[in-house]
Design a protein around this motif. Structure first.
Motif, PDB file in Angstrom:
ATOM      1  N   HIS A 271       0.845  -1.199   0.000  1.00  0.00           N
ATOM      2  CA  HIS A 271       0.000   0.000   0.000  1.00  0.00           C
ATOM      3  C   HIS A 271       0.883   1.254   0.000  1.00  0.00           C
ATOM      4  O   HIS A 271       2.046   1.225   0.393  1.00  0.00           O
ATOM      5  N   THR A 272       0.293   2.348  -0.400  1.00  0.00           N
ATOM      6  CA  THR A 272       1.001   3.632  -0.339  1.00  0.00           C
ATOM      7  C   THR A 272       1.008   4.128   1.085  1.00  0.00           C
ATOM      8  O   THR A 272       0.289   3.600   1.961  1.00  0.00           O
ATOM      9  N   CYS A 273       1.835   5.186   1.308  1.00  0.00           N
ATOM     10  CA  CYS A 273       1.907   5.757   2.671  1.00  0.00           C
ATOM     11  C   CYS A 273       0.593   6.388   3.068  1.00  0.00           C
ATOM     12  O   CYS A 273       0.259   6.456   4.264  1.00  0.00           O
ATOM     13  N   ASP A 274      -0.169   6.829   2.087  1.00  0.00           N
ATOM     14  CA  ASP A 274      -1.476   7.391   2.438  1.00  0.00           C
ATOM     15  C   ASP A 274      -2.420   6.291   2.895  1.00  0.00           C
ATOM     16  O   ASP A 274      -3.241   6.483   3.794  1.00  0.00           O
ATOM     17  N   GLU A 275      -2.262   5.167   2.235  1.00  0.00           N
ATOM     18  CA  GLU A 275      -3.127   4.061   2.610  1.00  0.00           C
ATOM     19  C   GLU A 275      -2.639   3.367   3.890  1.00  0.00           C
ATOM     20  O   GLU A 275      -3.460   2.908   4.699  1.00  0.00           O
ATOM     21  N   PRO A 277       0.095   4.495   6.626  1.00  0.00           N
ATOM     22  CA  PRO A 277       1.126   5.389   7.148  1.00  0.00           C
ATOM     23  C   PRO A 277       2.179   4.671   7.971  1.00  0.00           C
ATOM     24  O   PRO A 277       3.293   5.179   8.109  1.00  0.00           O
ATOM     25  N   CYS A 282       7.497   4.932   5.358  1.00  0.00           N
ATOM     26  CA  CYS A 282       6.511   6.008   5.596  1.00  0.00           C
ATOM     27  C   CYS A 282       6.812   6.688   6.915  1.00  0.00           C
ATOM     28  O   CYS A 282       7.346   6.107   7.831  1.00  0.00           O
TER      29      CYS A 282
END
Length: 282
Positions: A271-275, A277, A282
């Motif tokens: 997942h991305t850091c937004d998804e 953290p 991240c």
């Protein structure tokens, strides 16, 4: 020899001026003759001054001053009544001494203005400019004092052509320094010499980590002292408006700028850091 003149004879014969051609205007007024006479066998201040002065071409004016006086006596005042008969003087022989003076110009002779000595401009060598120092260049880095190992760090030097005033060989002189070439020392043992001081990514519109003629990619993480030396081409002007180039270069080095290099690591994440953290990186 004692020469005796009668007053009437002296005035008519002594003050005759040479003829002057018509239309000729002499530029000076000349005292032709002046005689001082004293009655013979006289112990008093009785005296007679006869003089002549040429004031116009071909004409002579004369003055006859009979200054006859006794010590302690008062000079007679002019007659106030027109009907009084003029006094009759008995001609007296006088002993005369010539007091003739040379003619003097009425216009002062101008003093010639001395021609100022021409200055000899000396030949100047690069060693003669040892006391003249150009401005210290300023080194800037992009990103600001940090970098990533393996990616370019952009180095840009801030310097322009400038002039320094001073004295050389007892002459006032202006020395103009123009940047000629640049040697960048990246602090990791590598250097490069360019004919440009570099341009920032902001001015060119390029994205970060774009290679430039003055950029450098560090291989390992660490802290490195980077600097730049600017070689200036000098010219001299001794106040005559002529810029004379001087063979050679004068170098000026910037202060060292510390650049910290970091390592970059990649990780496969779901997942991305937004998804997520709390995920790696991240």
């Amino acid at each position: 020899m004692r020469v005796i003149f009668l007053v009437a004879l002296t005035l008519s014969s002594l003050l005759t001026a040479p003829a002057v051609q018509p239309g000729h205007q002499p530029a000076r007024s000349c005292l032709i003759v002046q005689k001082k006479c004293q009655a013979p066998n006289s112990t008093s201040d009785q005296s007679l001054v006869i003089s002549g002065t040429q004031t116009t071409p071909g004409h002579t004016t004369s003055t006859h001053h009979d200054n006859t006086s006794e010590r302690g006596s008062t000079r007679n005042t002019p007659q106030q009544h027109a009907e009084a008969p003029p006094a009759v003087r008995t001609p007296v022989a006088y002993e005369c001494v010539s007091l003739a003076e040379p003619c003097t110009s009425t216009s002062p002779i101008p003093t010639p203005t001395p021609t100022p000595a021409r200055r000899t401009i000396p030949a100047v060598t690069i060693d003669d400019l040892a006391s003249f120092r150009p401005d210290t260049p300023q080194l800037n880095t992009e990103p600001d004092h940090i970098g990533v190992a393996g990616l370019p760090v952009n180095l840009v030097v801030d310097t322009t052509t400038h002039t320094v005033q001073g004295t050389l060989f007892d002459f006032a002189v202006a020395v103009r320094f123009s940047p000629h070439h640049f040697t960048f020392d990246y602090g990791d043992g590598s250097t490069t010499t360019t004919d440009t001081g570099g341009r920032s990514w902001t001015s060119t519109g390029d994205p970060q980590f774009t290679p430039t003629p003055t950029s450098h990619a560090y291989s390992d993480r660490g802290e490195y002292p980077a600097s730049v030396t600017v070689f200036y081409s000098p010219e001299v002007n001794f106040g005559d408006g002529i810029w004379r180039p001087v063979a050679g270069y004068i170098a000026a080095a910037s202060s060292a700028q510390s650049i910290r290099i970091y390592e970059a690591h990649t990780a496969l994440v779901a997942h991305t850091c937004d998804e997520d953290p709390t995920g790696p990186g991240c």
